[in-house]
Scaffold this motif. Sequence first.
Motif, PDB file in Angstrom:
ATOM      1  N   PRO A  94     -35.453 -45.926 -48.107  1.00 39.15           N
ATOM      2  CA  PRO A  94     -34.216 -46.668 -47.887  1.00 39.15           C
ATOM      3  C   PRO A  94     -33.349 -45.981 -46.843  1.00 39.15           C
ATOM      4  O   PRO A  94     -33.280 -44.754 -46.796  1.00 39.15           O
ATOM      5  CB  PRO A  94     -33.532 -46.634 -49.255  1.00 39.15           C
ATOM      6  CG  PRO A  94     -34.493 -46.032 -50.182  1.00 39.15           C
ATOM      7  CD  PRO A  94     -35.573 -45.396 -49.441  1.00 39.15           C
ATOM      8  N   LEU A  95     -32.741 -46.829 -46.073  1.00 45.12           N
ATOM      9  CA  LEU A  95     -31.904 -46.311 -44.992  1.00 45.12           C
ATOM     10  C   LEU A  95     -30.489 -46.883 -45.097  1.00 45.12           C
ATOM     11  O   LEU A  95     -29.505 -46.170 -45.058  1.00 45.12           O
ATOM     12  CB  LEU A  95     -32.517 -46.702 -43.667  1.00 45.12           C
ATOM     13  CG  LEU A  95     -31.792 -46.283 -42.421  1.00 45.12           C
ATOM     14  CD1 LEU A  95     -31.812 -44.774 -42.283  1.00 45.12           C
ATOM     15  CD2 LEU A  95     -32.433 -46.947 -41.211  1.00 45.12           C
ATOM     16  N   MET A  96     -30.476 -48.186 -45.240  1.00 45.90           N
ATOM     17  CA  MET A  96     -29.210 -48.892 -45.397  1.00 45.90           C
ATOM     18  C   MET A  96     -29.412 -49.981 -46.449  1.00 45.90           C
ATOM     19  O   MET A  96     -30.539 -50.290 -46.837  1.00 45.90           O
ATOM     20  CB  MET A  96     -28.763 -49.542 -44.085  1.00 45.90           C
ATOM     21  CG  MET A  96     -28.572 -48.565 -42.941  1.00 45.90           C
ATOM     22  SD  MET A  96     -28.075 -49.390 -41.434  1.00 45.90           S
ATOM     23  CE  MET A  96     -26.375 -49.714 -41.800  1.00 45.90           C
ATOM     24  N   ALA A  97     -28.313 -50.547 -46.871  1.00 46.19           N
ATOM     25  CA  ALA A  97     -28.390 -51.682 -47.798  1.00 46.19           C
ATOM     26  C   ALA A  97     -27.213 -52.605 -47.540  1.00 46.19           C
ATOM     27  O   ALA A  97     -26.111 -52.156 -47.197  1.00 46.19           O
ATOM     28  CB  ALA A  97     -28.365 -51.203 -49.234  1.00 46.19           C
ATOM     29  N   ALA A  98     -27.509 -53.890 -47.625  1.00 43.85           N
ATOM     30  CA  ALA A  98     -26.439 -54.893 -47.498  1.00 43.85           C
ATOM     31  C   ALA A  98     -26.173 -55.465 -48.890  1.00 43.85           C
ATOM     32  O   ALA A  98     -27.117 -55.791 -49.624  1.00 43.85           O
ATOM     33  CB  ALA A  98     -26.871 -55.988 -46.545  1.00 43.85           C
ATOM     34  N   THR A  99     -24.917 -55.578 -49.258  1.00 45.80           N
ATOM     35  CA  THR A  99     -24.586 -56.097 -50.589  1.00 45.80           C
ATOM     36  C   THR A  99     -23.550 -57.200 -50.458  1.00 45.80           C
ATOM     37  O   THR A  99     -22.718 -57.193 -49.542  1.00 45.80           O
ATOM     38  CB  THR A  99     -24.034 -54.986 -51.486  1.00 45.80           C
ATOM     39  OG1 THR A  99     -22.818 -54.498 -50.926  1.00 45.80           O
ATOM     40  CG2 THR A  99     -25.029 -53.853 -51.655  1.00 45.80           C
TER      41      THR A  99
ATOM     42  N   PHE B 168     -21.133 -59.717 -46.057  1.00 43.45           N
ATOM     43  CA  PHE B 168     -21.874 -58.636 -46.697  1.00 43.45           C
ATOM     44  C   PHE B 168     -21.176 -57.313 -46.429  1.00 43.45           C
ATOM     45  O   PHE B 168     -20.496 -57.150 -45.406  1.00 43.45           O
ATOM     46  CB  PHE B 168     -23.308 -58.566 -46.134  1.00 43.45           C
ATOM     47  CG  PHE B 168     -24.257 -59.520 -46.793  1.00 43.45           C
ATOM     48  CD1 PHE B 168     -25.129 -59.064 -47.788  1.00 43.45           C
ATOM     49  CD2 PHE B 168     -24.280 -60.868 -46.433  1.00 43.45           C
ATOM     50  CE1 PHE B 168     -26.004 -59.953 -48.392  1.00 43.45           C
ATOM     51  CE2 PHE B 168     -25.151 -61.748 -47.036  1.00 43.45           C
ATOM     52  CZ  PHE B 168     -26.016 -61.290 -48.024  1.00 43.45           C
ATOM     53  N   ASP B 169     -21.366 -56.416 -47.326  1.00 44.64           N
ATOM     54  CA  ASP B 169     -20.893 -55.057 -47.094  1.00 44.64           C
ATOM     55  C   ASP B 169     -22.109 -54.198 -46.790  1.00 44.64           C
ATOM     56  O   ASP B 169     -23.183 -54.387 -47.357  1.00 44.64           O
ATOM     57  CB  ASP B 169     -20.180 -54.548 -48.345  1.00 44.64           C
ATOM     58  CG  ASP B 169     -19.288 -53.373 -48.016  1.00 44.64           C
ATOM     59  OD1 ASP B 169     -19.141 -53.062 -46.802  1.00 44.64           O
ATOM     60  OD2 ASP B 169     -18.770 -52.756 -48.950  1.00 44.64           O
ATOM     61  N   LEU B 170     -21.972 -53.262 -45.864  1.00 43.44           N
ATOM     62  CA  LEU B 170     -23.096 -52.401 -45.497  1.00 43.44           C
ATOM     63  C   LEU B 170     -22.895 -51.007 -46.046  1.00 43.44           C
ATOM     64  O   LEU B 170     -21.791 -50.445 -45.949  1.00 43.44           O
ATOM     65  CB  LEU B 170     -23.256 -52.348 -43.973  1.00 43.44           C
ATOM     66  CG  LEU B 170     -23.800 -53.608 -43.318  1.00 43.44           C
ATOM     67  CD1 LEU B 170     -23.942 -53.388 -41.817  1.00 43.44           C
ATOM     68  CD2 LEU B 170     -25.151 -53.989 -43.904  1.00 43.44           C
ATOM     69  N   TRP B 171     -23.946 -50.500 -46.627  1.00 46.43           N
ATOM     70  CA  TRP B 171     -23.917 -49.157 -47.213  1.00 46.43           C
ATOM     71  C   TRP B 171     -24.974 -48.315 -46.504  1.00 46.43           C
ATOM     72  O   TRP B 171     -26.031 -48.793 -46.141  1.00 46.43           O
ATOM     73  CB  TRP B 171     -24.250 -49.207 -48.705  1.00 46.43           C
ATOM     74  CG  TRP B 171     -23.258 -49.991 -49.499  1.00 46.43           C
ATOM     75  CD1 TRP B 171     -23.098 -51.328 -49.542  1.00 46.43           C
ATOM     76  CD2 TRP B 171     -22.267 -49.447 -50.362  1.00 46.43           C
ATOM     77  NE1 TRP B 171     -22.087 -51.707 -50.365  1.00 46.43           N
ATOM     78  CE2 TRP B 171     -21.546 -50.541 -50.891  1.00 46.43           C
ATOM     79  CE3 TRP B 171     -21.899 -48.156 -50.756  1.00 46.43           C
ATOM     80  CZ2 TRP B 171     -20.497 -50.370 -51.797  1.00 46.43           C
ATOM     81  CZ3 TRP B 171     -20.873 -47.995 -51.651  1.00 46.43           C
ATOM     82  CH2 TRP B 171     -20.167 -49.085 -52.170  1.00 46.43           C
TER      83      TRP B 171
ATOM     84  N   VAL C 192     -19.890 -46.799 -48.156  1.00 49.43           N
ATOM     85  CA  VAL C 192     -19.649 -47.988 -47.339  1.00 49.43           C
ATOM     86  C   VAL C 192     -19.475 -47.578 -45.891  1.00 49.43           C
ATOM     87  O   VAL C 192     -18.748 -46.640 -45.577  1.00 49.43           O
ATOM     88  CB  VAL C 192     -18.384 -48.733 -47.818  1.00 49.43           C
ATOM     89  CG1 VAL C 192     -18.105 -49.928 -46.917  1.00 49.43           C
ATOM     90  CG2 VAL C 192     -18.556 -49.186 -49.245  1.00 49.43           C
ATOM     91  N   VAL C 193     -20.203 -48.271 -45.058  1.00 46.00           N
ATOM     92  CA  VAL C 193     -20.102 -47.977 -43.636  1.00 46.00           C
ATOM     93  C   VAL C 193     -18.907 -48.697 -43.044  1.00 46.00           C
ATOM     94  O   VAL C 193     -18.146 -48.158 -42.247  1.00 46.00           O
ATOM     95  CB  VAL C 193     -21.387 -48.398 -42.903  1.00 46.00           C
ATOM     96  CG1 VAL C 193     -21.262 -48.140 -41.414  1.00 46.00           C
ATOM     97  CG2 VAL C 193     -22.581 -47.667 -43.486  1.00 46.00           C
TER      98      VAL C 193
ATOM     99  N   ILE D 218     -29.759 -56.301 -50.476  1.00 44.52           N
ATOM    100  CA  ILE D 218     -30.877 -56.427 -49.504  1.00 44.52           C
ATOM    101  C   ILE D 218     -31.076 -55.052 -48.856  1.00 44.52           C
ATOM    102  O   ILE D 218     -30.279 -54.633 -48.008  1.00 44.52           O
ATOM    103  CB  ILE D 218     -30.578 -57.481 -48.436  1.00 44.52           C
ATOM    104  CG1 ILE D 218     -30.297 -58.830 -49.092  1.00 44.52           C
ATOM    105  CG2 ILE D 218     -31.725 -57.577 -47.425  1.00 44.52           C
ATOM    106  CD1 ILE D 218     -29.855 -59.904 -48.129  1.00 44.52           C
ATOM    107  N   PRO D 219     -32.125 -54.336 -49.245  1.00 42.42           N
ATOM    108  CA  PRO D 219     -32.355 -53.009 -48.634  1.00 42.42           C
ATOM    109  C   PRO D 219     -32.857 -53.136 -47.184  1.00 42.42           C
ATOM    110  O   PRO D 219     -33.590 -54.075 -46.862  1.00 42.42           O
ATOM    111  CB  PRO D 219     -33.432 -52.393 -49.522  1.00 42.42           C
ATOM    112  CG  PRO D 219     -33.526 -53.268 -50.715  1.00 42.42           C
ATOM    113  CD  PRO D 219     -33.092 -54.622 -50.297  1.00 42.42           C
ATOM    114  N   ILE D 220     -32.418 -52.242 -46.395  1.00 42.81           N
ATOM    115  CA  ILE D 220     -32.949 -52.130 -45.021  1.00 42.81           C
ATOM    116  C   ILE D 220     -33.624 -50.768 -44.961  1.00 42.81           C
ATOM    117  O   ILE D 220     -32.952 -49.734 -45.081  1.00 42.81           O
ATOM    118  CB  ILE D 220     -31.824 -52.246 -43.987  1.00 42.81           C
ATOM    119  CG1 ILE D 220     -31.136 -53.618 -44.139  1.00 42.81           C
ATOM    120  CG2 ILE D 220     -32.358 -52.060 -42.579  1.00 42.81           C
ATOM    121  CD1 ILE D 220     -29.893 -53.766 -43.317  1.00 42.81           C
ATOM    122  N   THR D 221     -34.930 -50.794 -44.821  1.00 45.74           N
ATOM    123  CA  THR D 221     -35.694 -49.553 -44.998  1.00 45.74           C
ATOM    124  C   THR D 221     -36.366 -49.123 -43.706  1.00 45.74           C
ATOM    125  O   THR D 221     -36.504 -49.901 -42.753  1.00 45.74           O
ATOM    126  CB  THR D 221     -36.791 -49.747 -46.064  1.00 45.74           C
ATOM    127  OG1 THR D 221     -37.713 -50.726 -45.589  1.00 45.74           O
ATOM    128  CG2 THR D 221     -36.196 -50.205 -47.367  1.00 45.74           C
TER     129      THR D 221
END
Length: 743
Positions: free
Chosen positions: A141-146, A73-76, A84-85, A133-136
């Motif tokens: 929203p705080l982060m998101a995995a794609t 996954f990539d984290l944003w 992209v983080v 997949i949002p991480i809230t």
Amino acid sequence: MAPQPGVCLCQIHVVLFVAILAVFPQRDLSSKDSTARQASKMTVTEETTRQDVSLELVDEIKQSLSGTFGMGFDLWELSGGWHVVNDSVISPHQAKHDPLFEPDVPRCLQDVTRENSVCRLAPLDAARSLLIIPITSDHGPLMAATANVSASSAEDLLKLGHLFQSYHDQSRLLVDLDRQKNALIVQIGDSFEELSLFRNFAEQLEISEAVADLSTTFHTALPLVCRTVKAESVVLVFEPRLQDGKPPASPNGFPVDRFVWSGNHTIENNVCLQVIEHFKSDATIQPVVVNRLNETSKSADLPGVRDLILTRMAKGGHQMGWLIAFNRTLRQGLDELGGRLPLSQFEFGSSEANVLSCTARMLAAHWRNVQQFREKEQLLVNMVRVMVSAIEAKDEYTSGHSERVALYSRLLGQALELDESECERLYLTGLVHDVGKIGVSDATLRKKGKLTDKEFKEIKRHPEVGWSILQELEQLRYVLPGVVYHHESCDGKGYPDGLAGEDIPRDGRIIAIADAYDAMTSDRPYRQGMSCTQALSILCDGAGSQWDPQMVRTFVDVSADIAQTQQNYCRKSPPVRCTGNTTAEPSNEKTRRRQQGYTLIEMVTVLMIIAILAVATFPRFLDSLAHHRLQSAAQRIELDLKLARDHAIASSSNCGAKFDVAGDLYVLFPDIKNPDHPTEPYSTRLSREPYHCRLVSVDFGGDNEVVFNGHGVPDSNGSIRVEHRTKQRLILLNGSTGEIVIQ
Ligand SMILES: [Fe+2]
């Protein structure tokens, strides 16, 4: 699909981050700028935490996603726009050569943001979809995995993503509950500490203990308070005495430092005074709480002070001092779950202010109670001293004996390592040990020669008479063993019960030694007092037979102190009353007390003590008075009959006395003149001052007069009976020998 442990750890950290971002309820602080400071603190915390998450947790989040989905996954991160983080999953080369991927991801994430963060698939082309997949947090929203997934498996992966999110939400709920539980545990712990504090106070403030040492109460209470409010230090600052500028003294006389510290004494005393000066106007009604004082302009005047609570110590409008807590000990840190501690943990708040305020009120009330208790106790001692002085006034040679015995007994008690309250009780026991002598006739008490068996028997009754008087006073019950048994002897030959050895109560054995020592070293009309050395030698000789040997040894050990006390003892001369004044040269304290007036309870206490003493002693007083008057009247008759006899012998003619029973008088004849009124015949009226007696009967061979011939021989046997109230006295005249006997 069951989530894996790695996922849980990741989520916990994320949720902790979320929880930290949540603004904790603001505390109701008394400080005016506390809320503004809290807001400022939140900003700092949020920035710090956002950076921590980016640097420390991204790898864990990424690994847990990879473990759950079996793919990269990539984290944003949404910070000034999605970016992209960490690009380790999709290599820069791959991103660069996949024109469909990189430009579309921010757009898809923007859609997710707009549509309130739901796990979703965003089709990229016919073969590929973007799984998001949002991480809230609670704030959005705080982060998101794609992940770029194939269209064939996209639906299954989407279901997995929903499960992931569901688990994420449940985990966050669990952690929230866990956090609330921990907060409750902390709160219960704080409450328990407060309860422990006040329970310990209750134990400390027991009046019997505290009276012994009020200073100990302060020094014990302050560390408890310091620990409970988590302060670096707590200080009790007493008000100076305005009248004389002297440092304050505790009610029981020993000096108390103006500053009583607990904890790290790193702040100067004068800074405490400046704190009081700065904030006392705000602290009149309720405590003042100031946090982060060092960030304000006032810090220059108050070096070392970062946080403080100032509370007033007062009782009934009487300002006693101030209680101050300095500097919260807890600073920023993480709790057991890795989250940051709430603000309430490292600043003083209303809870700590309440603890300090309650403590100040309890100490003030306790101090005032102790003062009043000591005043009542002193009043009782003074009443007893007055009573004893009245008894001892009958004989100037025994005047002061009781007080000296009291002083020696207290010294011996201290040398025997009895506690302070027991020593004070010994002092009072010594004061009253001979109070039963009120029941002994003056003639016997003042007799200079050897006592007859009858007189000695009368004297031996005084311990029991003392008991019968004092047992009426509930407050003085503890003196009874010393009063009753101070004439017992270790060999069992004493009185009143003939007890032996340690069967004799301890106080009785102590008073016996002090009593004997003072009796031996005091002057009497018929002998000079012994030297201390002689008296100690006699005590040593009698150790084991008459007196307790261990106590005698201890008495000898402290004989220097005893001698010093004896030397220093100076019976207080009676005060001189000035004309128009009811007090004699009163001290400042007495003047103040008089001006303030005594409280109702003090007056009632005095009246009750007087009433109890009157009830207890009045019948015996009447007995003693009757005995005294009858004895005086009988002695007067005896003297006057002897006077008539002496006149008869001197004039070689008949002289005598004629009694008038109805008039309660008698006259000497024929020409014996009254020395006080030479023109009048010598007559005595027994019903007048100071006798107040009545002539009951006179019988001289059937006549009411007796005649002595020129040789001083009476013409008959005779008897004269006098009466005072219900008591009578008989004077017998032997017609053969002329002897006069009073019965
Ligand atoms: Fe005695």
